[in-house]
Enzyme design. Structure first.
Site, short mmCIF file in Angstrom:
data_model
loop_
_atom_site.label_atom_id
_atom_site.label_comp_id
_atom_site.label_asym_id
_atom_site.label_seq_id
_atom_site.Cartn_x
_atom_site.Cartn_y
_atom_site.Cartn_z
N ALA A 1 49.39 37.49 32.45
CA ALA A 1 49.48 36.42 33.46
C ALA A 1 48.24 35.54 33.35
CB ALA A 1 49.55 37.05 34.84
N GLY B 1 50.78 41.32 31.73
CA GLY B 1 52.11 40.71 31.81
C GLY B 1 52.70 40.47 30.43
N GLU C 1 54.33 43.62 29.60
CA GLU C 1 55.49 43.78 30.50
C GLU C 1 56.66 42.91 30.03
OE1 GLU C 1 52.78 43.09 33.96
OE2 GLU C 1 54.01 44.66 34.83
N GLU D 1 45.85 45.45 33.79
CA GLU D 1 45.69 44.90 35.14
C GLU D 1 44.68 45.64 36.00
OE1 GLU D 1 48.51 45.26 33.50
OE2 GLU D 1 49.92 43.64 33.94
C1 LIG Z 1 43.16 38.45 25.40
C2 LIG Z 1 41.74 38.85 25.09
C3 LIG Z 1 41.68 40.23 24.46
C4 LIG Z 1 41.14 37.83 24.09
O1 LIG Z 1 39.82 38.17 23.82
P1 LIG Z 1 38.87 37.15 23.02
O2 LIG Z 1 39.59 36.67 21.82
O3 LIG Z 1 37.57 37.86 22.86
O4 LIG Z 1 38.69 35.87 23.93
P2 LIG Z 1 38.08 35.74 25.39
O5 LIG Z 1 36.75 35.11 25.29
O6 LIG Z 1 38.18 37.00 26.14
O7 LIG Z 1 39.11 34.73 26.04
C5 LIG Z 1 39.21 33.39 25.60
C6 LIG Z 1 39.42 32.50 26.81
O8 LIG Z 1 40.70 32.82 27.36
C7 LIG Z 1 40.58 33.12 28.75
N1 LIG Z 1 41.59 34.14 29.07
C8 LIG Z 1 41.84 35.28 28.44
N2 LIG Z 1 42.85 35.93 29.01
C9 LIG Z 1 43.27 35.15 30.03
C10 LIG Z 1 44.31 35.27 31.01
N3 LIG Z 1 45.13 36.32 31.01
N4 LIG Z 1 44.43 34.29 31.90
C11 LIG Z 1 43.62 33.20 31.89
N5 LIG Z 1 42.63 33.04 30.98
C12 LIG Z 1 42.46 34.00 30.09
C13 LIG Z 1 39.16 33.68 28.89
O9 LIG Z 1 38.74 33.58 30.21
C14 LIG Z 1 38.41 32.78 27.91
O10 LIG Z 1 38.15 31.56 28.54
P3 LIG Z 1 36.73 31.25 29.21
O11 LIG Z 1 36.58 32.17 30.39
O12 LIG Z 1 36.82 29.84 29.59
O13 LIG Z 1 35.70 31.59 28.16
C15 LIG Z 1 40.87 38.84 26.36
O14 LIG Z 1 40.68 37.54 26.80
C16 LIG Z 1 41.45 39.64 27.48
O15 LIG Z 1 41.32 40.84 27.53
N6 LIG Z 1 42.09 38.94 28.42
C17 LIG Z 1 42.60 39.52 29.64
C18 LIG Z 1 43.88 40.24 29.38
C19 LIG Z 1 44.40 40.83 30.66
O16 LIG Z 1 43.75 41.61 31.30
N7 LIG Z 1 45.61 40.42 31.02
C20 LIG Z 1 46.22 40.84 32.22
C21 LIG Z 1 46.30 39.70 33.13
S1 LIG Z 1 46.90 40.18 34.71
C22 LIG Z 1 48.51 40.30 34.47
O17 LIG Z 1 49.01 40.08 33.43
C23 LIG Z 1 49.18 40.68 35.76
C24 LIG Z 1 50.62 40.71 35.72
O18 LIG Z 1 51.30 40.48 34.80
C25 LIG Z 1 51.26 41.00 36.94
C26 LIG Z 1 52.05 39.81 37.23
C27 LIG Z 1 52.68 39.95 38.50
C28 LIG Z 1 52.20 38.85 39.33
C29 LIG Z 1 52.93 38.99 40.59
C30 LIG Z 1 52.09 38.43 41.63
C31 LIG Z 1 52.65 38.95 42.90
C32 LIG Z 1 51.65 38.76 43.93
C33 LIG Z 1 52.18 39.29 45.21
C34 LIG Z 1 51.10 39.13 46.16
C35 LIG Z 1 51.61 38.53 47.40
C36 LIG Z 1 50.40 38.25 48.15
C37 LIG Z 1 50.81 37.60 49.39
O19 LIG Z 1 51.53 38.24 50.15
O20 LIG Z 1 50.33 36.49 49.58
#
Ligand SMILES: CC(C)(COP(=O)(O)OP(=O)(O)OC[C@H]1O[C@@H](n2cnc3c(N)ncnc32)[C@H](O)[C@@H]1OP(=O)(O)O)[C@@H](O)C(=O)NCCC(=O)NCCSC(=O)CC(=O)CCCCCCCCCCCCC(=O)O
Ligand SMILES: NC(=O)C1=CN([C@@H]2O[C@H](COP(=O)(O)OP(=O)(O)OC[C@H]3O[C@@H](n4cnc5c(N)ncnc54)[C@H](O)[C@@H]3O)[C@@H](O)[C@H]2O)C=CC1
Length: 718
Positions: free
Chosen positions: A61, A100, A103, A123
């Site tokens: 996400a 996500g 997922e 997450e």
């Molecule tokens: C992917 C990586 C391994 C890449 O690593 P690397 O190549 O070393 O690059 P980085 O420097 O880390 O990243 C480059 C750049 O990208 C940005 N970035 C990376 N990932 C993301 C991302 N997912 N989103 C946005 N931006 C991202 C990073 O910040 C860098 O930019 P900069 O900061 O400007 O330098 C590595 O980046 C990594 O590990 N990323 C994270 C991966 C991760 O953890 N993903 C999980 C994300 S959470 C998720 O997916 C959640 C879900 O899917 C659940 C979805 C359900 C949502 C439902 C919501 C329901 C809410 C209900 C609440 C109700 C509340 C109410 O009642 O109000």
């Protein structure tokens, strides 16, 4: 967005395109909906291949969207729609499939991964749980025990492990895309019912309760007080015991609870600040963008003690050849043995051939360093010795070699004054154990050049560490803030608390270890040596100095007395605790009666110190020092301080870091409490609230990201 194309063989290819990690932003989700609908409606299409642009499937996400109002189609029905497709959907996992992203892939009917790919439900590291069906589909796919581990730790799983566990169907060393296209053709037309994970039952061990209980115990040890991993366990329990739809309902309820928690906010703050630390700037205008790092092809480490060994291993692990220098044959031999066994363990753990590691040669001869690009000095914390070494290095090394010191707090500028090129002297403050800890404070003296900073920061990246640029002062950022914190802990003992009471409060807050256990682990003599050096105790102390006062300020001689009586911590079997069994700390009755005698000797009325007071005095004094550091321009931003504390000092990630925590608590409350404690203890000057804290409160306590603008009005030491 997501691009749609038709290719021969009746295949539709949908490509997620949202650089840099193809996060599932609102636009991407909209485009996935639209393209999947288009592919399912197209009579000519028999199978669908879902991939990500630029060799990355999907980073999950879009985390940036979590702090805004949610817009666009939600993920859950989108993934359900993919799963319900009658046409096979094959995910091509290259690079990463995290959160996500995985997922989404679990909603597809097949998953084909490249051998270099990694998957994970990450997450929990953001204070959340996999709420797009991940907690329900993964246990159904690979069984409850393996899914529980992956979901509660958020760890990255290699493609090889993923295929072994059954997360992906196939791994290939060649093109995963081509493999997926060929595979899609072979399954076109088959019924997809059996491939829908929502229809599966999770394989569950008989002793489910003890499995889940064991996970909770490990969570309490690893991240006490963190909400997300506990919620993950509850969600997996639902997967094991409830039909899919009810499990999904539970997943959503738990997510709603976590999503609005301060912990999720803190952990997402950590995610972004950690990355922002790499974008360093100095007031002179130098920055990561305009300063080129020097290449480091060969490095040297001087001193193979506690730190030098770990630094040499870190360099070698990054593929950098190292020359390690010691003073005498015996120490060199011991250092070589230790380094080699650390490297063997490393290569076994990482599955690396030793050939991938940089070679390490060992010598007593400093002249062997004539061709090195970078030298890291890690000898005893002794200014005269360090200056002598830097002077010798200036005559031995190439004139453009970067000279780094691992001092934990000495004046970088004074060390640099012994070098012929002080602009190439920079502090590289590693943390123990240096091959494990992620933090590297890059200490910039007044004469350190931008190129030296850039090279040290680049080195941090190569070593897979988090580099943070800090200014030059005694203790730099991290150790300087530790001082008032440990002092408060001693004062609390003087006033009536016991070490185990103080530690319990800090551990309940989320530190893996309380301060007294930490001191016992690292050795009480470390601080003792530095206090002797500063003339606070030992032979340099002027005769007639009052026992509990130095320069008109309160001083606690408690740790000095312990050291004088040979209680140096774990290594001597006793310190603040007793260690009858190796590494097991037990409260020591001797210490209790010693503290009672001490209090009566100095006429201190012992009292019961409450938990709030313990926490507030320890943490707020540390935070107050952080504000002073900002005011003096020793750290460029509060975010940098937080990164230092989370990655180097065990500050619980779910509390964001000391400065973020202060803001969460409320700056007026922190100010109020400091004023109160300072009134009660006027002889402890560092309890007096810093002017930066007062200023922020006067400005209405703006959020942390706005502090930088206010700080820039002050002088900077960077
Ligand atoms: C992917 C990586 C391994 C890449 O690593 P690397 O190549 O070393 O690059 P980085 O420097 O880390 O990243 C480059 C750049 O990208 C940005 N970035 C990376 N990932 C993301 C991302 N997912 N989103 C946005 N931006 C991202 C990073 O910040 C860098 O930019 P900069 O900061 O400007 O330098 C590595 O980046 C990594 O590990 N990323 C994270 C991966 C991760 O953890 N993903 C999980 C994300 S959470 C998720 O997916 C959640 C879900 O899917 C659940 C979805 C359900 C949502 C439902 C919501 C329901 C809410 C209900 C609440 C109700 C509340 C109410 O009642 O109000
Ligand atoms: N121990 C720790 O937790 C941390 C220490 N540091 C700093 O790192 C530096 C090293 O500390 P430790 O590794 O703990 O010390 P240590 O005492 O374990 O090792 C120092 C080593 O330097 C060697 N040495 C001394 N003079 C030398 C010379 N002229 N040439 C070559 N080798 C020489 C000694 O033989 C010894 O092996 C110090 O400046 C310390 O403040 C920094 C962060 C953490």
């Amino acid at each position: 967005m997501a691009l749609y194309r038709r290719i021969p063989g009746a295949i539709a290819v949908i490509t997620l395109t949202n650089p840099p990690v193809n996060a599932l932003s609102c636009t991407v989700r909209e485009a996935i909906y639209e393209t999947v609908k288009r592919a399912t409606a197209d009579q000519e299409v028999k199978a669908i291949v879902l991939c990500g642009a630029n060799g990355k499937f999907c980073g999950g996400a879009d985390i940036k969207e979590f702090s805004r109002e949610m817009r666009g189609p939600p993920l859950v029905p989108m993934i359900d729609m993919i799963e319900e497709s009658e046409k096979p959907v094959v995910a091509v996992i290259e690079g990463v499939a995290f959160g996500g992203g995985l997922e989404l892939a679990l909603g597809c009917h097949y998953r084909i991964a490249h051998s270099g790919a990694q998957v994970g439900l990450t997450e929990v590291t953001l204070g959340l749980l996999p709420a797009a069906g991940g907690t329900q589909r993964l246990p159904r796919l690979i069984g409850v025990p393996a899914a529980l581990d992956i979901i509660t730790t958020g760890r990255h799983v290699s493609a090889q492990e993923a295929v072994r566990l059954g997360i992906v169907d196939k791994v290939t060393d060649s093109s995963a895309m081509e493999e997926a296209i060929e595979f899609a053709k072979t399954v076109a037309g088959e019924p997809m019912g059996p491939r829908r994970l929502s229809l599966w039952t999770a394989a569950c061990p008989e002793d489910l309760d003890s499995l889940l209980e064991g996970a909770l115990v490990r969570i309490r040890q690893r991240s006490r007080g963190a909400l997300a991993p506990v919620a993950c366990v509850q969600a997996v329990r639902a997967a094991a015991s409830l039909p899919f739809a009810q499990g999904m309902k539970k997943e959503q309820e738990l997510m709603a609870y976590l999503f609005t928690s301060g912990q999720a906010r803190a952990m997402q703050y950590c995610f972004f600040t950690q990355r922002a630390a790499a974008r360093w700037t100095t007031p002179s205008g130098a920055s990561w963008e305009n300063t080129k790092a020097r290449p480091v092809r060969q490095a040297a480490v001087i001193g193979l003690g506690t730190m030098g060994k770990g630094i040499a291993v870190s360099l070698s692990r990054a593929g950098i050849p190292v020359i390690a220098v010691e003073t005498e044959q015996k120490r060199l031999k011991a250092g070589r043995k230790a380094v080699n066994s650390m490297l063997t363990r490393e290569s076994q753990k990482r599955g690396l051939a030793e050939a991938h590691l940089g070679s390490i040669s060992f010598t007593l001869d400093l002249r062997k360093l004539r061709d090195t690009d970078l030298v890291i000095e890690a000898v005893f914390e002794d200014m005269a010795l360090k200056k002598q070494i830097f002077s010798k290095l200036s005559s031995v090394c190439r004139p453009d070699a970067l000279l780094c010191t691992n001092t934990s707090g000495l004046n970088i500028d004074e060390i640099a004054s012994a070098a012929s090129r002080p602009e190439l002297v920079v502090g590289t403050h590693f943390f123990a154990p240096a091959h494990v800890m992620k933090l590297l404070e890059v200490v910039c003296g007044p004469r350190t050049s931008p190129v030296a900073v850039a090279t040290a920061m680049q080195l941090a990246k190569r070593l897979e560490k988090i580099g943070v640029v800090v200014g030059n002062c005694s203790g730099f950022v991290g150790n300087r803030m530790m001082r008032p914190y440990t002092e408060q802990a001693y004062y609390l003992l003087e006033e009536g608390a016991r070490p185990e009471e103080v530690d319990l409060v800090l551990e309940e807050f989320g530190f893996a270890m309380g301060i007294f256990r930490v001191m016992d682990l690292s050795g009480l003599d470390v601080g003792w040596r530095s206090r002797k050096e500063l003339g606070l105790t030992g032979p340099k102390l002027p005769p007639g100095t009052e026992a509990r006062s130095r320069g008109g300020k309160r001083y606690s001689p408690l740790p000095d007395i312990l050291c004088e009586s040979g209680r140096l911590g774990q290594k001597t079997g006793r310190g603040w605790y007793l260690y009858e069994k190796e590494r097991v700390a037990t409260p020591d009755p001797w210490l209790q009666s010693f503290l009672e005698d001490y209090r009566s000797r100095f006429g201190i009325q012992s009292r019961r110190v409450g938990q709030d007071e313990i926490l507030e005095r320890c943490l707020y004094s540390l935070i107050n020092e952080g504000f002073r550091i900002l005011q003096e321009g020793i750290a460029a931003s509060p975010e940098d301080i937080d990164v230092i504390y989370v990655s180097g000092y065990g500050w619980p990630r779910h509390r964001g870091g000391p400065m973020f925590y202060a803001w969460m608590v409320g700056l007026p409350k922190v100010l109020d409490k400091l004023e109160h404690y300072h009134r009660t203890h006027p002889d402890i000057p560092n309890l007096a609230p810093s002017s930066m804290l007062r200023k922020l409160v006067a400005r209405g306590s703006p959020p942390v990201h706005q502090w930088r603008a206010l700080i820039q009005q002050h002088s900077s030491q960077l």
